[in-house]
Design an enzyme around this catalytic site. Structure first.
Site, PDB file in Angstrom:
ATOM      1  N   GLU A 421       0.835  -1.213   0.000  1.00 13.00           N
ATOM      2  CA  GLU A 421       0.000   0.000   0.000  1.00 13.00           C
ATOM      3  C   GLU A 421       0.864   1.255   0.000  1.00 13.00           C
ATOM      4  O   GLU A 421       0.510   2.261  -0.627  1.00 13.00           O
ATOM      5  CB  GLU A 421      -0.952   0.013   1.206  1.00 13.00           C
ATOM      6  CG  GLU A 421      -1.951  -1.137   1.244  1.00 13.00           C
ATOM      7  CD  GLU A 421      -2.764  -1.292  -0.028  1.00 13.00           C
ATOM      8  OE1 GLU A 421      -2.968  -0.294  -0.745  1.00 13.00           O
ATOM      9  OE2 GLU A 421      -3.191  -2.432  -0.321  1.00 13.00           O
ATOM     10  N   HIS A 424       1.740   2.008  -3.548  1.00 10.04           N
ATOM     11  CA  HIS A 424       0.667   2.736  -4.243  1.00 10.04           C
ATOM     12  C   HIS A 424       0.655   4.199  -3.805  1.00 10.04           C
ATOM     13  O   HIS A 424       0.589   5.107  -4.622  1.00 10.04           O
ATOM     14  CB  HIS A 424      -0.708   2.163  -3.871  1.00 10.04           C
ATOM     15  CG  HIS A 424      -1.031   0.839  -4.497  1.00 10.04           C
ATOM     16  ND1 HIS A 424      -0.942   0.605  -5.836  1.00 10.04           N
ATOM     17  CD2 HIS A 424      -1.489  -0.317  -3.945  1.00 10.04           C
ATOM     18  CE1 HIS A 424      -1.320  -0.653  -6.094  1.00 10.04           C
ATOM     19  NE2 HIS A 424      -1.654  -1.234  -4.950  1.00 10.04           N
TER      20      HIS A 424
HETATM   21 ZN    ZN Z   1      -2.703  -2.970  -4.545  1.00 11.26          ZN
END
Ligand code: ZN
Ligand code: ADP
Ligand code: MG
Length: 599
Positions: A421, A424
């Site tokens: 995460e 991202h």
């Molecule tokens: Zn992902």
């Protein structure tokens, strides 16, 4: 409950009892009359011979009824053949003769059948009554809706930890129920139905009850599975009952838990055969449409599968609002612990924050369950108070219990999720065209173990090529971060890769954004043939073009992936910092990330 409904079952019951008594009385009377003995014709001739018969009745020329003297009782006999000696014999013995034609036969028949006729009439009337709307004649159509109103069961927003966003949205419903006139005067349209969406155990049921408690109105609670019964029509009649009852008690709340049990798409799957469920769903839709603006009945429903719901349920005027009930993050778990720990005696050393930290991925229900287990352990081991070891054992038990339900997150998994995460998230800051980050979390959402949400700067219906390419790069952020730090990637990248591929393919086939292919639309979207939601693509280009398309798609994906990898490599320390912070805090907002990274 209204009087009308109260009276009906009683009157029906009385009717039934009287009917039974009448039948019993009739049978008794019929049996207690002097019995007629059926005797052979030869015996009759013998009695006649001995002068023991002094009066007979001849019925229809073929039956003789009479009385035998000296206590022989009444008899009946059939004249088996045309006996020319019968009349002379009777005359000779001076027997009084009378005759009768057929009538006795009819009444005899009626007498025999009367009990059954009464019974059948009663049965028909009774059944008809049971099928009328709102009737309570038959117990099994009776509404099972539970109603909470007394203070002991009252729940308010204070009993629900966290869920700030959901509470904020539901405030409006509460204030409407408290003072409907205020809204009606303004001519404001209030949502009729609010759908609470969230994973199991996140407190949807609790939240619905809290809304009723806050507004201080009656709460009619029914579970979707209660509607779906063996008998066709029962579910629909329960829905009717529920709404009738609610209307009488307005303002109030109707809460349908597990809406997906009744609300699945109609006709989904081949073969159908879900008559009962469909009827129930149809009835629900009809009742929801039947509300007018003056009726202050609000429908709440809960589901963890909004995706399978029949679209008709989500149309305007029905459940047109959705409120997400999210899994708790670390702070919210702490708050949940605090609420539930109030009820049990705690040892001094208990550190609530530590408990919250040690229970990643647990829902509110699991926390409540864990606390209960801990109290059970403490009682079993005769502890004075619930201690840390009790909590440790309880946690292990709860985690084992849910392991099979995929919710449990091992520490390695959690670590990889944090880096994924963070990958991202970080890209949102270093890509030129990307939307700003809203927040990033490693609290599970639906199927996903975590999420990095962006916040579009403005609503936009068309996107530039740069934005899409950056979007694809962001999709690769999770994959690239996993690869960078762990040298291997997880199955958690599946959805990301799908999304990236889909966007790249559309860039080439629909939006004409690929070099060497040109602005041509390849293939066309087809409406779903059956009820599947997938969209089939028709191929209207040559094999040669197909290869070109594939190559163009792969080129886009490769270059975006490399772009993502390059950025993450450059900012490796920032990425690591962000991931470690996420492991600590679970959820971080844009501002928090900026502060952490000094950007
Ligand atoms: Zn992902
Ligand atoms: P759902 O309906 O979403 O499956 P429930 O409302 O049945 O979840 O939650 C079960 C129990 O878990 C509740 O009765 C409550 O004890 C506990 N719980 C869940 N979420 C919370 C929360 N946010 N605050 C306090 N308790 C919670
Ligand atoms: Mg529930």
């Amino acid at each position: 409950m209204g009087d009308k409904n109260e009276v009906k079952p009683n009157r029906m019951g009385l009717f039934f009892v009287i009917g039974i008594i009448a039948i019993a009385g009739f049978v008794y009377w019929n049996n207690s009359r002097p019995q007629i003995q059926v005797i052979p014709y030869s015996s009759f001739q013998a009695y006649l011979e001995r002068n023991e018969v002094n009066a007979v009745k001849i019925i229809n020329n073929n039956i003789i009824e009479g009385t035998i003297q000296n206590g022989g009782g009444r008899f009946r006999t059939l004249i088996p053949y045309n006996d020319p000696t019968l009349l002379p014999a009777l005359e000779e013995k001076k027997v009084n003769i009378s005759g009768q034609i057929s009538g006795g036969g009819f009444w005899g028949l009626v007498r025999e059948w009367l009990p059954w006729i009464i019974f059948i009439i009663l049965f028909v009337v009774f059944n008809r009554q049971a099928q009328l709307p709102q009737s309570r004649a038959m117990q099994f159509t009776k509404n099972k809706a539970k109603r909470f109103q007394n203070d002991a069961e009252k729940v308010t927003f204070e009993d629900v930890a966290g869920q700030k966003d959901a509470k904020y949205e539901l405030e409006e419903v509460v204030s409407f129920l408290k003072d409907p006139e205020k809204y009606q005067k303004m001519g404001a349209k209030i949502p009729k139905g609010v759908l609470l969406v969230g994973m199991p155990g996140t407190g949807k049921t609790l939240m619905a009850r809290a809304v009723a408690g806050e507004a201080d109105v009656p709460f009619f609670h029914m579970s979707g599975s209660d509607f779906v019964e063996l008998f066709v029509g029962v579910g629909a009649s329960r829905v009717r009952d529920l709404f009738t009852e609610a209307r009488k008690n307005a303002p109030c709340i109707i809460f349908i838990d597990e809406l997906d049990a009744v609300g699945r798409s109609r006709g989904a799957g081949l073969g159908g055969g879900h008559d009962e469920r469909e009827q129930t769903l149809n009835q629900l839709l009809v009742e929801m449409d039947g509300f007018d603006q003056k009726e202050t009945v609000i429908m709440l429903a809960a589901t963890n599968r909004p995706d399978v719901l029949d679209p008709a349920l989500l149309r305007p005027g029905r459940f047109d609002r959705q409120v997400t009930i999210a899994m708790p993050d670390i702070k919210e778990r702490e708050a949940i612990f605090k609420i539930h720990l109030e009820k049990i005696p705690l040892a001094d050393e208990i550190d609530v924050e530590k408990l919250a930290r040690a229970t990643p991925g647990m829902s509110g229900a699991q926390i409540a369950n864990m606390i209960n287990e801990a109290a059970l352990y403490a009682a079993r081991y005769n502890h004075e108070k619930v201690s840390e070891t009790d909590f440790d054992e309880a946690r292990d038990k709860v985690i084992m219990g849910v392991a099979r339900k995929t919710l449990v997150i091992s520490s390695k998994e959690r670590r990889m999720t944090a880096y994924h995460e963070a990958g991202h998230a970080l890209l949102h800051y270093y890509l030129k065209h990307a939307d700003p980050l809203h927040k990033v979390t490693i609290v599970p959402h639906g199927q996903a173990l975590g999420m990095a949400m962006s916040l579009p700067e403005e609503d936009s219906y068309s996107r530039t090529r740069g934005w899409i390419e950056d979007r694809i790069a962001i999709c690769y952020g999770g994959w690239a971060a996993e690869k960078l730090f762990f040298d291997e990637t997880t199955t958690g990248t599946k959805a990301d890769l799908e999304q990236a591929s889909e966007m790249a393919r559309r860039m080439v086939c629909e939006w004409g954004m690929a070099e060497g292919i040109g602005p041509v639309s390849y293939g066309e979207d087809e409406a779903p043939i059956f009820l599947g939601r997938e969209i089939a693509r028709h191929k209207n280009y040559s094999e040669d073009t197909a290869q070109k398309i594939d190559k163009a798609v792969i080129d886009i994906l490769e270059s975006s992936r490399k772009h993502a990898e390059t950025i993450l490599h450059e900012h490796k320390t920032g990425l690591e910092k962000l991931a470690e912070a996420l492991l600590e805090k679970e959820t971080m907002t844009d501002a928090e990330v900026r502060e952490l990274l000094g950007i």
